[in-house]
Design a protein around this motif. Structure first.
Motif, mmCIF file in Angstrom:
data_model
loop_
_atom_site.group_PDB
_atom_site.id
_atom_site.type_symbol
_atom_site.label_atom_id
_atom_site.label_comp_id
_atom_site.label_asym_id
_atom_site.label_seq_id
_atom_site.Cartn_x
_atom_site.Cartn_y
_atom_site.Cartn_z
ATOM 1 N N ARG A 64 0.855 -1.158 -0.172
ATOM 2 C CA ARG A 64 0.032 0.014 -0.088
ATOM 3 C C ARG A 64 0.836 1.236 -0.029
ATOM 4 O O ARG A 64 0.638 2.313 -0.469
ATOM 5 C CB ARG A 64 -0.898 0.053 1.315
ATOM 6 C CG ARG A 64 -2.208 -0.746 1.081
ATOM 7 C CD ARG A 64 -3.084 -0.627 2.235
ATOM 8 N NE ARG A 64 -3.561 0.833 2.300
ATOM 9 C CZ ARG A 64 -4.552 1.270 1.903
ATOM 10 N NH1 ARG A 64 -5.620 0.639 1.270
ATOM 11 N NH2 ARG A 64 -4.938 2.426 2.255
ATOM 12 N N ARG A 65 1.906 1.338 0.694
ATOM 13 C CA ARG A 65 2.920 2.413 0.791
ATOM 14 C C ARG A 65 2.167 3.726 1.031
ATOM 15 O O ARG A 65 2.252 4.695 0.580
ATOM 16 C CB ARG A 65 3.691 2.699 -0.463
ATOM 17 C CG ARG A 65 4.532 1.616 -0.981
ATOM 18 C CD ARG A 65 5.185 1.851 -2.230
ATOM 19 N NE ARG A 65 5.865 0.556 -2.626
ATOM 20 C CZ ARG A 65 7.042 0.497 -3.237
ATOM 21 N NH1 ARG A 65 7.586 1.712 -3.639
ATOM 22 N NH2 ARG A 65 7.639 -0.488 -3.689
ATOM 23 N N ASP A 66 1.310 3.209 2.503
ATOM 24 C CA ASP A 66 0.365 4.331 2.787
ATOM 25 C C ASP A 66 0.819 5.114 3.994
ATOM 26 O O ASP A 66 0.245 6.026 4.742
ATOM 27 C CB ASP A 66 -0.896 3.736 2.812
ATOM 28 C CG ASP A 66 -0.964 2.688 3.884
ATOM 29 O OD1 ASP A 66 0.095 2.463 4.645
ATOM 30 O OD2 ASP A 66 -1.976 2.201 4.059
ATOM 31 N N GLY A 67 2.342 5.002 4.657
ATOM 32 C CA GLY A 67 2.772 5.559 5.639
ATOM 33 C C GLY A 67 2.649 4.926 6.859
ATOM 34 O O GLY A 67 3.081 5.378 8.072
ATOM 35 N N VAL A 68 1.793 3.758 6.944
ATOM 36 C CA VAL A 68 1.310 3.286 8.228
ATOM 37 C C VAL A 68 2.798 2.571 8.678
ATOM 38 O O VAL A 68 3.086 2.867 10.129
ATOM 39 C CB VAL A 68 0.355 2.099 8.158
ATOM 40 C CG1 VAL A 68 0.215 1.282 9.522
ATOM 41 C CG2 VAL A 68 -1.068 2.719 7.737
ATOM 42 N N LEU A 69 3.439 1.824 8.134
ATOM 43 C CA LEU A 69 4.539 1.371 8.572
ATOM 44 C C LEU A 69 5.667 2.549 8.715
ATOM 45 O O LEU A 69 6.295 2.318 10.038
ATOM 46 C CB LEU A 69 5.340 0.337 7.365
ATOM 47 C CG LEU A 69 6.646 -0.287 7.842
ATOM 48 C CD1 LEU A 69 6.429 -1.098 9.214
ATOM 49 C CD2 LEU A 69 7.171 -1.170 6.855
ATOM 50 N N ARG A 70 5.837 3.218 8.046
ATOM 51 C CA ARG A 70 6.671 4.563 8.203
ATOM 52 C C ARG A 70 6.625 5.547 9.582
ATOM 53 O O ARG A 70 7.142 5.828 10.360
ATOM 54 C CB ARG A 70 6.800 5.530 6.933
ATOM 55 C CG ARG A 70 7.860 6.504 6.908
ATOM 56 C CD ARG A 70 7.915 7.111 5.756
ATOM 57 N NE ARG A 70 6.479 7.475 5.378
ATOM 58 C CZ ARG A 70 6.127 7.116 4.095
ATOM 59 N NH1 ARG A 70 6.667 6.155 3.393
ATOM 60 N NH2 ARG A 70 4.745 7.716 3.796
ATOM 61 N N SER A 71 5.056 5.200 9.902
ATOM 62 C CA SER A 71 4.777 6.102 11.262
ATOM 63 C C SER A 71 5.353 5.376 12.553
ATOM 64 O O SER A 71 5.367 5.801 13.625
ATOM 65 C CB SER A 71 3.212 6.143 11.198
ATOM 66 O OG SER A 71 2.883 4.881 11.583
ATOM 67 N N MET A 72 5.910 4.119 12.401
ATOM 68 C CA MET A 72 6.477 3.277 13.561
ATOM 69 C C MET A 72 7.749 3.489 13.337
ATOM 70 O O MET A 72 8.507 3.118 14.274
ATOM 71 C CB MET A 72 5.743 2.120 13.595
ATOM 72 C CG MET A 72 6.328 1.428 14.919
ATOM 73 S SD MET A 72 6.334 2.338 16.629
ATOM 74 C CE MET A 72 4.627 2.138 16.839
ATOM 75 N N LEU A 73 8.348 3.548 12.052
ATOM 76 C CA LEU A 73 9.895 3.556 12.042
ATOM 77 C C LEU A 73 10.386 4.863 12.292
ATOM 78 O O LEU A 73 11.644 4.908 12.675
ATOM 79 C CB LEU A 73 10.112 2.945 10.434
ATOM 80 C CG LEU A 73 9.724 1.734 10.360
ATOM 81 C CD1 LEU A 73 9.880 1.420 8.626
ATOM 82 C CD2 LEU A 73 10.445 0.814 10.987
ATOM 83 N N SER A 74 10.043 5.964 11.765
ATOM 84 C CA SER A 74 10.710 7.312 11.992
ATOM 85 C C SER A 74 9.701 8.189 12.083
ATOM 86 O O SER A 74 8.357 8.442 12.097
ATOM 87 C CB SER A 74 11.579 7.673 10.914
ATOM 88 O OG SER A 74 10.860 8.120 9.664
ATOM 89 N N ASN A 75 10.285 9.502 12.468
ATOM 90 C CA ASN A 75 9.461 10.719 12.552
ATOM 91 C C ASN A 75 9.335 11.414 11.226
ATOM 92 O O ASN A 75 8.919 12.852 11.335
ATOM 93 C CB ASN A 75 9.686 11.568 13.583
ATOM 94 C CG ASN A 75 8.590 12.543 14.118
ATOM 95 O OD1 ASN A 75 7.432 12.273 13.920
ATOM 96 N ND2 ASN A 75 8.951 13.647 14.987
#
Length: 184
Positions: free
Chosen positions: A171-182
């Protein structure tokens, strides 16, 4: 996930939430493998693994308490607006199931050890108080519950990991990124 979102948080989890998430992820994975090793071993390795398992479980119980407080105070970033309702419901249910299991596993383990008549020894000779009466029948029930809930925890962690990878890679929707970095 949580409707009480801290408006200053934006699209990412707070630093304390991210640190606690990854500390607990490492601790839970370690506990699952240590638990498998304990069940598979009857040698001195079992005793050594048990001396790691008990204080790590107590530490994870403390961390999940802190994590829940951070979640309630800081909130969580909103899920993507285009996420189907069933996926929103699944995300909410799986997160609260993870929290339930993260509390239940160490508490049941502590009660199980108490029912066996042995203390949960932490650092040195410091031990936690018993939270269940010494009783072989209670021990057997708690041991079975601890084992089956460990299977459920492992399955839920795998589902959580798969969902994170789905959001990050497909999906590349930012959900995973929200837990990886700010970073956006």
């Amino acid at each position: 996930m949580n409707q009480s979102v801290d408006q200053t948080q934006g699209t990412h989890f707070s630093l304390p939430a991210r640190v606690l998430h990854w500390l607990m992820a490492a601790g839970i994975l370690a506990m699952l493998f240590i638990g498998v090793g304990m069940v598979a071993s009857v040698s001195e390795q079992h005793t050594w693994l048990l001396t790691i398992h008990k204080p790590l479980g107590a530490t994870l119980l403390l961390l999940v308490c802190l994590r829940l407080i951070v979640r309630l105070v800081k909130g969580t970033p909103p899920l993507p607006a285009d996420l189907p309702a069933w996926q929103r419901s699944a995300a909410l249910a799986s997160h609260w199931l993870l929290y339930l299991l993260m509390f239940a596993m160490p508490l049941i383990g502590w009660a199980m050890v108490s029912a066996s008549g042995t203390p949960v020894t932490l650092i040195g000779a410091w031990a936690l108080p018993a939270i269940a009466p010494e009783n072989a029948g209670v021990f057997a029930v708690l041991r079975a519950a601890h084992r089956y809930l460990a299977y459920l925890l492992f399955a839920t962690v795998l589902l959580h990991l798969a969902a994170g990878l789905f959001h990050g890679l497909i999906r590349r929707d930012g959900v995973l990124r929200s837990m990886l970095s700010n970073r956006a």
